[in-house]
Write a protein that holds these residues in place. Structure first.
Motif, PDB file in Angstrom:
ATOM      1  N   CYS A   4       0.819  -1.216   0.000  1.00  0.00           N
ATOM      2  CA  CYS A   4       0.000   0.000   0.000  1.00  0.00           C
ATOM      3  C   CYS A   4       0.850   1.261   0.000  1.00  0.00           C
ATOM      4  O   CYS A   4       0.356   2.344  -0.327  1.00  0.00           O
ATOM      5  CB  CYS A   4      -0.935  -0.002   1.211  1.00  0.00           C
ATOM      6  SG  CYS A   4      -2.167  -1.321   1.159  1.00  0.00           S
ATOM      7  N   ILE A   5       2.103   1.127   0.393  1.00  0.00           N
ATOM      8  CA  ILE A   5       3.052   2.238   0.302  1.00  0.00           C
ATOM      9  C   ILE A   5       4.252   1.795  -0.538  1.00  0.00           C
ATOM     10  O   ILE A   5       5.382   2.218  -0.320  1.00  0.00           O
ATOM     11  CB  ILE A   5       3.505   2.719   1.702  1.00  0.00           C
ATOM     12  CG1 ILE A   5       3.970   1.550   2.575  1.00  0.00           C
ATOM     13  CG2 ILE A   5       2.389   3.475   2.399  1.00  0.00           C
ATOM     14  CD1 ILE A   5       4.558   1.968   3.907  1.00  0.00           C
ATOM     15  N   GLY A   6       3.952   0.925  -1.496  1.00  0.00           N
ATOM     16  CA  GLY A   6       5.007   0.263  -2.272  1.00  0.00           C
ATOM     17  C   GLY A   6       5.893   1.190  -3.058  1.00  0.00           C
ATOM     18  O   GLY A   6       7.005   0.803  -3.452  1.00  0.00           O
ATOM     19  N   GLY A   7       5.437   2.411  -3.305  1.00  0.00           N
ATOM     20  CA  GLY A   7       6.268   3.350  -4.038  1.00  0.00           C
ATOM     21  C   GLY A   7       7.579   3.660  -3.345  1.00  0.00           C
ATOM     22  O   GLY A   7       8.554   4.079  -3.989  1.00  0.00           O
ATOM     23  N   ALA A  48       4.180  -3.529  -7.671  1.00  0.00           N
ATOM     24  CA  ALA A  48       4.262  -4.745  -8.487  1.00  0.00           C
ATOM     25  C   ALA A  48       5.315  -4.613  -9.586  1.00  0.00           C
ATOM     26  O   ALA A  48       5.940  -5.604  -9.978  1.00  0.00           O
ATOM     27  CB  ALA A  48       2.901  -5.058  -9.088  1.00  0.00           C
ATOM     28  N   LYS A  49       5.515  -3.385 -10.067  1.00  0.00           N
ATOM     29  CA  LYS A  49       6.504  -3.162 -11.121  1.00  0.00           C
ATOM     30  C   LYS A  49       7.925  -3.077 -10.566  1.00  0.00           C
ATOM     31  O   LYS A  49       8.893  -3.492 -11.212  1.00  0.00           O
ATOM     32  CB  LYS A  49       6.171  -1.870 -11.876  1.00  0.00           C
ATOM     33  CG  LYS A  49       4.884  -1.964 -12.689  1.00  0.00           C
ATOM     34  CD  LYS A  49       4.544  -0.629 -13.328  1.00  0.00           C
ATOM     35  CE  LYS A  49       3.219  -0.704 -14.097  1.00  0.00           C
ATOM     36  NZ  LYS A  49       2.829   0.601 -14.662  1.00  0.00           N
ATOM     37  N   ILE A  50       8.058  -2.534  -9.352  1.00  0.00           N
ATOM     38  CA  ILE A  50       9.394  -2.319  -8.777  1.00  0.00           C
ATOM     39  C   ILE A  50       9.914  -3.551  -8.053  1.00  0.00           C
ATOM     40  O   ILE A  50      11.088  -3.909  -8.175  1.00  0.00           O
ATOM     41  CB  ILE A  50       9.365  -1.137  -7.780  1.00  0.00           C
ATOM     42  CG1 ILE A  50       8.915   0.135  -8.463  1.00  0.00           C
ATOM     43  CG2 ILE A  50      10.741  -0.935  -7.145  1.00  0.00           C
ATOM     44  CD1 ILE A  50       8.659   1.283  -7.491  1.00  0.00           C
ATOM     45  N   ALA A  51       9.025  -4.220  -7.281  1.00  0.00           N
ATOM     46  CA  ALA A  51       9.461  -5.293  -6.386  1.00  0.00           C
ATOM     47  C   ALA A  51       9.986  -6.502  -7.156  1.00  0.00           C
ATOM     48  O   ALA A  51       9.474  -6.855  -8.217  1.00  0.00           O
ATOM     49  CB  ALA A  51       8.302  -5.718  -5.490  1.00  0.00           C
ATOM     50  N   SER A  52      10.990  -7.122  -6.590  1.00  0.00           N
ATOM     51  CA  SER A  52      11.514  -8.353  -7.193  1.00  0.00           C
ATOM     52  C   SER A  52      10.529  -9.488  -7.007  1.00  0.00           C
ATOM     53  O   SER A  52      10.523 -10.450  -7.780  1.00  0.00           O
ATOM     54  CB  SER A  52      12.866  -8.723  -6.566  1.00  0.00           C
ATOM     55  OG  SER A  52      12.732  -8.922  -5.167  1.00  0.00           O
TER      56      SER A  52
END
Length: 452
Positions: A114-117, A206-210
């Motif tokens: 939810c704060i993945g940015g 989802a785009k950044i995380a491995s």
């Protein structure tokens, strides 16, 4: 002895997010990792207070978990700016400070999706990271599909329906109307604003995380796996409760209810708890109290002091005295231990994902009383797909009446097929976290990926 691998864990500031991330952190500690756990100031204070962790006031590690804090939210409607500005700046400073020592350097980051940015901050330091999703896999799948709904013209960028028809969702995903999305149930416009911000962050994560981690297990939500790429289900997260160790609870637990449960017959008690944010108005709470009287069975009722308009008014007619011989009321309960107790017959719940997962893992049938957002999706999944629970219905005034409560509790307890399915899910949950189980394998896979 070499340096312990160090993981920075960052939670969204809410009970339902802090608790599963803390449980996950304990599992990492059990595998030889050191954790720095980040909360906002107010959550940090509650966590320290409820865990009686006096050494955290001095910033020391407790069981290899160090609790630190960053400044508070201002206006929740400014969540996007808070994450991208205030939280980002303080996390960057925190990582710089920690990395000044070779023995303390951050090796990996696990951030609430939810704060993945903020995983972008880790990237700037060359640190790899994973996103953690604390709710159901089905809701995650919907959030990741949201940009496609916008592109298809079903909803606009703010989540408002463009056409009043079934949303175009992938085959196998639960059907949902464009006017029946998660924020539509709350009646509060700010809920939509917050959820859209969270959806944006989840998609960014989802785009950044491995990889993405989820507190679920494949046997519970098999269909949703196909819609969530790079997902590792690692639930149910049911860490052991150790005295004095941070367990993610933000309120002190009243363990006297366990002694009371010991005195009740097998599968006789109705457990009622509505989570950390549900608010119940006076008339509805009165109907609940009278409904429990009509059921005429032992019950354990959890009522947060801030959860009802006026508790003293509700108890004014001598309710507590009348139910003293077969009911108990507490401010907050050790829920996992309550649900595991053999005297529990069923659970009246707000359908928060943590509560849902705990009940499923203990084989407890559910009476669903959702309050907001994803809880309505969870209700549908519990009742229509898993078929381990029933819904309560509101009358024309929007009230769940005492007679409705009595009727549905009796129907739930009289349905052997519901209990049978609940027991099967309990077995599935146990297998998933046992050696060789789906979640156990996924957790081992995660550990192998992040080994330094």
């Amino acid at each position: 002895m070499g340096k312990l691998p160090h993981i920075l864990v960052v939670s969204f500031p809410a009970q339902g997010h802090v608790m599963p991330l803390m449980k996950f952190s304990h599992q990492l500690v059990d595998h030889g990792y050191k954790i720095t756990f980040v909360n906002t100031n107010s959550i940090h204070k509650k966590l320290v207070s409820s865990s009686i962790l006096t050494d955290h006031k001095e910033g020391k590690y407790h069981n290899k978990i160090k609790l630190v804090s960053v400044p508070e939210f201002g206006d929740i409607l400014n969540l996007k700016e808070y994450i991208s500005e205030t939280m980002a700046v303080h996390l960057e400073e925190l990582i710089k400070k920690i990395n000044e020592s070779d023995d303390e350097k951050i090796d990996y980051v696990v951030a609430d999706a939810c704060i993945g940015g903020i995983l972008e901050i880790a990237e700037r330091f060359g640190i790899d990271g994973a996103a953690f999703w604390p709710a159901s896999l089905g809701v995650l799948a919907f959030m990741l599909h949201f940009p496609n709904l916008v592109e298809a013209g079903d909803v606009d960028y703010n989540g408002n329906p463009v056409k009043k028809e079934a949303a175009r969702l992938p085959l196998g995903m639960s059907a949902m109307s464009t006017v029946d999305l998660m924020w539509s149930y709350s009646g509060e416009p700010f809920t939509q604003v917050i959820l859209i911000t969270i959806i944006i962050n989840v998609n960014k994560a989802a785009k950044i995380a491995s990889q993405m981690l989820c507190n679920s297990f494949s046997e519970l939500e098999p269909a949703s796996h196909d819609f969530t790429p790079n997902i590792l289900t690692v639930g149910p997260l049911l860490s052991s409760e150790q005295l004095g160790h941070p367990n993610g609870q933000l309120w002190p637990e009243d363990s006297t209810c366990l002694t009371w449960l010991d005195q009740q017959p097998l599968q006789s008690v109705t457990y009622i708890a509505f989570g950390s944010t549900t608010l119940i108005d006076q008339s509805q709470f009165n109907e609940l109290l009278h409904g429990l009287e009509l059921v005429n069975r032992p019950f354990l009722l959890v009522v947060r002091p801030d959860g009802v308009d006026d508790l003293s008014a509700s108890y004014a007619d001598g309710f507590k005295d009348r139910i003293a011989h077969h009911g108990k009321v507490v401010d907050w309960a050790p829920q996992k231990r309550v649900l595991a107790h053999p005297s529990i017959a069923c659970f009246i719940t707000h359908c928060g994902w943590n509560s849902t997962l705990e009940a499923v893992s203990m084989g407890v049938p559910l009476l669903c009383w959702p309050y907001i957002t994803d809880q309505f999706y969870n209700q549908n999944y519990i009742c229509d797909i898993l078929k381990v629970g029933l819904r309560v219905s509101k009358d024309k005034n929007g009230i769940i009446t005492r007679s409705e409560i009595k009727t549905k509790v009796q129907a739930l307890l009289g349905d052997d097929s519901i209990r049978s399915r609940a027991n099967k899910l309990k077995d599935d949950a146990t297998r998933s976290i046992s050696e060789g189980g789906s979640s156990s394998k996924n957790f081992d896979d995660f550990i192998n990926r992040i080994k330094c």
